[in-house]
Design an enzyme around this catalytic site. Structure first.
Site, PDB file in Angstrom:
ATOM      1  N   GLY A   8       5.810   2.902   1.146  1.00  0.00           N
ATOM      2  CA  GLY A   8       5.094   3.650   0.097  1.00  0.00           C
ATOM      3  C   GLY A   8       5.801   4.944  -0.258  1.00  0.00           C
ATOM      4  O   GLY A   8       5.173   5.995  -0.355  1.00  0.00           O
ATOM      5  N   ALA A   9       7.125   4.843  -0.477  1.00  0.00           N
ATOM      6  CA  ALA A   9       7.931   6.073  -0.605  1.00  0.00           C
ATOM      7  C   ALA A   9       8.360   6.364  -2.039  1.00  0.00           C
ATOM      8  O   ALA A   9       9.301   7.119  -2.252  1.00  0.00           O
ATOM      9  CB  ALA A   9       9.146   5.979   0.317  1.00  0.00           C
ATOM     10  N   SER A  10       7.650   5.805  -3.016  1.00  0.00           N
ATOM     11  CA  SER A  10       8.056   6.067  -4.404  1.00  0.00           C
ATOM     12  C   SER A  10       7.464   7.372  -4.938  1.00  0.00           C
ATOM     13  O   SER A  10       7.875   7.856  -5.982  1.00  0.00           O
ATOM     14  CB  SER A  10       7.657   4.896  -5.304  1.00  0.00           C
ATOM     15  OG  SER A  10       6.268   4.686  -5.245  1.00  0.00           O
ATOM     16  N   VAL A  63       3.139  -4.073   1.370  1.00  0.00           N
ATOM     17  CA  VAL A  63       3.132  -4.052   2.836  1.00  0.00           C
ATOM     18  C   VAL A  63       1.843  -4.617   3.447  1.00  0.00           C
ATOM     19  O   VAL A  63       1.774  -4.811   4.659  1.00  0.00           O
ATOM     20  CB  VAL A  63       3.437  -2.651   3.403  1.00  0.00           C
ATOM     21  CG1 VAL A  63       4.906  -2.289   3.196  1.00  0.00           C
ATOM     22  CG2 VAL A  63       2.526  -1.585   2.833  1.00  0.00           C
ATOM     23  N   ASN A  89       3.743   4.853   5.954  1.00  0.00           N
ATOM     24  CA  ASN A  89       3.095   5.869   5.119  1.00  0.00           C
ATOM     25  C   ASN A  89       2.211   5.291   4.015  1.00  0.00           C
ATOM     26  O   ASN A  89       1.273   5.948   3.569  1.00  0.00           O
ATOM     27  CB  ASN A  89       4.197   6.743   4.488  1.00  0.00           C
ATOM     28  CG  ASN A  89       3.688   7.557   3.325  1.00  0.00           C
ATOM     29  OD1 ASN A  89       3.074   8.607   3.512  1.00  0.00           O
ATOM     30  ND2 ASN A  89       3.909   7.074   2.106  1.00  0.00           N
ATOM     31  N   TYR A 154     -11.699   3.964   4.312  1.00  0.00           N
ATOM     32  CA  TYR A 154     -10.479   4.744   4.579  1.00  0.00           C
ATOM     33  C   TYR A 154     -10.499   5.307   6.009  1.00  0.00           C
ATOM     34  O   TYR A 154      -9.504   5.213   6.727  1.00  0.00           O
ATOM     35  CB  TYR A 154     -10.404   5.874   3.553  1.00  0.00           C
ATOM     36  CG  TYR A 154      -9.156   6.719   3.604  1.00  0.00           C
ATOM     37  CD1 TYR A 154      -7.966   6.268   3.033  1.00  0.00           C
ATOM     38  CD2 TYR A 154      -9.167   7.989   4.188  1.00  0.00           C
ATOM     39  CE1 TYR A 154      -6.818   7.061   3.050  1.00  0.00           C
ATOM     40  CE2 TYR A 154      -8.035   8.784   4.203  1.00  0.00           C
ATOM     41  CZ  TYR A 154      -6.864   8.309   3.631  1.00  0.00           C
ATOM     42  OH  TYR A 154      -5.733   9.105   3.656  1.00  0.00           O
ATOM     43  N   ALA A 156     -12.122   4.198   8.571  1.00  0.00           N
ATOM     44  CA  ALA A 156     -11.972   3.086   9.533  1.00  0.00           C
ATOM     45  C   ALA A 156     -10.493   2.725   9.672  1.00  0.00           C
ATOM     46  O   ALA A 156      -9.979   2.554  10.791  1.00  0.00           O
ATOM     47  CB  ALA A 156     -12.757   1.863   9.056  1.00  0.00           C
ATOM     48  N   LYS A 158      -7.866   4.571   9.062  1.00  0.00           N
ATOM     49  CA  LYS A 158      -7.058   5.651   9.634  1.00  0.00           C
ATOM     50  C   LYS A 158      -7.363   5.860  11.120  1.00  0.00           C
ATOM     51  O   LYS A 158      -6.494   6.277  11.892  1.00  0.00           O
ATOM     52  CB  LYS A 158      -7.267   6.939   8.834  1.00  0.00           C
ATOM     53  CG  LYS A 158      -6.751   6.855   7.398  1.00  0.00           C
ATOM     54  CD  LYS A 158      -5.247   6.588   7.355  1.00  0.00           C
ATOM     55  CE  LYS A 158      -4.669   6.602   5.965  1.00  0.00           C
ATOM     56  NZ  LYS A 158      -3.217   6.370   5.947  1.00  0.00           N
ATOM     57  N   ILE A 187      -3.717  17.420   1.346  1.00  0.00           N
ATOM     58  CA  ILE A 187      -2.329  17.639   0.932  1.00  0.00           C
ATOM     59  C   ILE A 187      -2.215  17.411  -0.574  1.00  0.00           C
ATOM     60  O   ILE A 187      -2.787  16.462  -1.116  1.00  0.00           O
ATOM     61  CB  ILE A 187      -1.361  16.679   1.687  1.00  0.00           C
ATOM     62  CG1 ILE A 187      -1.654  16.669   3.204  1.00  0.00           C
ATOM     63  CG2 ILE A 187       0.096  17.048   1.400  1.00  0.00           C
ATOM     64  CD1 ILE A 187      -1.501  17.996   3.907  1.00  0.00           C
TER      65      ILE A 187
HETATM   66  P1  NAP Z   1       0.120   8.525  -2.913  1.00  0.00           P
HETATM   67  O1  NAP Z   1       0.782   9.599  -3.691  1.00  0.00           O
HETATM   68  O2  NAP Z   1      -0.899   7.678  -3.575  1.00  0.00           O
HETATM   69  O3  NAP Z   1       1.264   7.622  -2.253  1.00  0.00           O
HETATM   70  C1  NAP Z   1       0.995   6.433  -1.565  1.00  0.00           C
HETATM   71  C2  NAP Z   1       2.115   5.477  -1.840  1.00  0.00           C
HETATM   72  O4  NAP Z   1       1.870   4.225  -1.176  1.00  0.00           O
HETATM   73  C3  NAP Z   1       2.240   5.154  -3.340  1.00  0.00           C
HETATM   74  O5  NAP Z   1       3.577   5.167  -3.722  1.00  0.00           O
HETATM   75  C4  NAP Z   1       1.646   3.764  -3.417  1.00  0.00           C
HETATM   76  O6  NAP Z   1       2.066   2.984  -4.513  1.00  0.00           O
HETATM   77  C5  NAP Z   1       2.114   3.179  -2.095  1.00  0.00           C
HETATM   78  N1  NAP Z   1       1.405   1.941  -1.811  1.00  0.00           N
HETATM   79  C6  NAP Z   1       0.081   1.680  -1.985  1.00  0.00           C
HETATM   80  N2  NAP Z   1      -0.192   0.422  -1.635  1.00  0.00           N
HETATM   81  C7  NAP Z   1       0.985  -0.149  -1.254  1.00  0.00           C
HETATM   82  C8  NAP Z   1       1.346  -1.437  -0.795  1.00  0.00           C
HETATM   83  N3  NAP Z   1       0.437  -2.401  -0.650  1.00  0.00           N
HETATM   84  N4  NAP Z   1       2.639  -1.683  -0.517  1.00  0.00           N
HETATM   85  C9  NAP Z   1       3.578  -0.715  -0.657  1.00  0.00           C
HETATM   86  N5  NAP Z   1       3.284   0.531  -1.074  1.00  0.00           N
HETATM   87  C10 NAP Z   1       1.999   0.819  -1.379  1.00  0.00           C
HETATM   88  O7  NAP Z   1      -0.588   9.140  -1.635  1.00  0.00           O
HETATM   89  P2  NAP Z   1      -0.112  10.272  -0.594  1.00  0.00           P
HETATM   90  O8  NAP Z   1      -1.099  11.362  -0.695  1.00  0.00           O
HETATM   91  O9  NAP Z   1       1.333  10.565  -0.711  1.00  0.00           O
HETATM   92  O10 NAP Z   1      -0.411   9.477   0.745  1.00  0.00           O
HETATM   93  C11 NAP Z   1       0.581   9.019   1.649  1.00  0.00           C
HETATM   94  C12 NAP Z   1      -0.089   8.707   2.962  1.00  0.00           C
HETATM   95  O11 NAP Z   1      -0.672   9.886   3.485  1.00  0.00           O
HETATM   96  C13 NAP Z   1      -1.230   7.685   2.845  1.00  0.00           C
HETATM   97  O12 NAP Z   1      -1.220   6.815   3.952  1.00  0.00           O
HETATM   98  C14 NAP Z   1      -2.457   8.562   2.845  1.00  0.00           C
HETATM   99  O13 NAP Z   1      -3.585   7.864   3.295  1.00  0.00           O
HETATM  100  C15 NAP Z   1      -2.017   9.657   3.800  1.00  0.00           C
HETATM  101  N6  NAP Z   1      -2.784  10.895   3.681  1.00  0.00           N
HETATM  102  C16 NAP Z   1      -2.766  11.623   2.531  1.00  0.00           C
HETATM  103  C17 NAP Z   1      -3.505  12.803   2.484  1.00  0.00           C
HETATM  104  C18 NAP Z   1      -3.531  13.679   1.253  1.00  0.00           C
HETATM  105  O14 NAP Z   1      -4.281  14.665   1.239  1.00  0.00           O
HETATM  106  N7  NAP Z   1      -2.759  13.410   0.230  1.00  0.00           N
HETATM  107  C19 NAP Z   1      -4.264  13.214   3.576  1.00  0.00           C
HETATM  108  C20 NAP Z   1      -4.260  12.430   4.729  1.00  0.00           C
HETATM  109  C21 NAP Z   1      -3.507  11.280   4.776  1.00  0.00           C
HETATM  110  P3  NAP Z   1       1.065   2.948  -5.798  1.00  0.00           P
HETATM  111  O15 NAP Z   1       1.184   4.302  -6.420  1.00  0.00           O
HETATM  112  O16 NAP Z   1       1.602   1.839  -6.646  1.00  0.00           O
HETATM  113  O17 NAP Z   1      -0.318   2.648  -5.274  1.00  0.00           O
END
Ligand code: NAP
Length: 246
Positions: A8-10, A63, A89, A154, A156, A158, A187
């Protein structure tokens, strides 16, 4: 050269982790969800990573699907020769109070956030075992530690990641594989940009540092956990929340 695979690194935290590990000297395998827009974004992340003088390639895979992960892990191994660090991630949210949550939204979040971590660890651990070393970091959340109203699916997923992290640390410690988790708080990313201003203000009241974290502040802890400086750290959950829980 060591290789790091980040799911999920895009965009968001995953993209930031890829860039930080590239800066640290890792070759990076950038996973993106199989869509044209994610591919475009992943290509841009790879370009930025290459500016640090390392190899960076993108790999399309959903994934949550074991077969996609199988193909991706093989492709990464064929391209780079090793997988030294794995960062799980990828994640999604489909929030609602439990009373209103649809079964399919529960299942979708569990599949992407939790099952994906099983898929990737199950496939990458044998590679790391053969290499006789490896470092895994799983991205959990404060929602997995403390729960969060509106996020029964979510939280559950995590919380499960934390149990899986400790289990894999115990199963693979003797193989010189470490497995740790980070638990970010609030974040600044596309995932949280969609929240209402009211909710954002309420959340910040509970944060000692009174601000959102930046993706770079997650990436720096991941950078430590995959480095030799963390060689005796395993099975741990590091909360990165600006002092949410004290
Ligand atoms: P984000 O900007 O939405 O990034 C998540 C990435 O994962 C996106 O590129 C998404 O692609 C990709 N993804 C989703 N489903 C996928 C799949 N089935 N296969 C491959 N890639 C997939 O979110 P983020 O805030 O950076 O979150 C990253 C991680 O940190 C997540 O696990 C999130 O739960 C965790 N987290 C975030 C926060 C926060 O405050 N931001 C807090 C706690 C934990 P799409 O855009 O196409 O869906």
């Amino acid at each position: 050269m060591a290789t790091a695979l980040i799911t999920g690194a895009s965009q968001g935290i995953g993209a930031c982790i890829a860039k930080r590990l590239a800066k640290d000297g890792f070759d990076v395998a950038i996973n993106h969800y199989p869509s044209e827009s994610d591919k475009e974004k992943a290509l841009a992340v790879a370009e930025e990573c290459r500016s640090f003088g390392i190899k960076a390639e993108i790999f399309s895979a959903d994934v949550s699907k074991f077969a996609d992960c199988e193909n991706m892990v093989k492709a990464v191994k064929d391209t780079f020769g090793s997988i030294d660090a794995l960062v799980n991630n990828a994640g999604i949210t489909k929030d609602n109070l439990m009373a209103r949550m649809k079964e399919e939204d529960y299942d979708a979040v569990i599949a992407v956030n939790q099952k994906s971590v099983f898929n990737m660890m199950k496939l990458v651990c044998p590679v790391m075992m053969k290499q006789k070393h490896g470092k895994i970091v799983n991205v959990s959340s404060v929602a997995g530690l403390y729960g969060n109203a509106g996020q029964v699916n979510y939280s559950a997923s995590k919380a499960a990641i934390i149990g899986m992290t400790k289990t894999v640390a115990k199963e693979y410690g003797r193989k010189n594989i470490t497995c740790n988790a980070v638990a970010p708080g609030f974040i600044h990313t596309p995932m949280t940009d969609v929240l209402s201003d009211d909710l954002k203000a309420k959340m910040l009241d509970a944060v000692a540092l009174r601000r959102y974290g930046e993706p770079e502040e997650i990436a720096s802890v991941v950078s430590f956990l995959v480095s030799e400086d963390a060689s005796y750290v395993t099975g741990q959950v590091i909360e990165i929340s600006g002092g949410l829980s004290m």
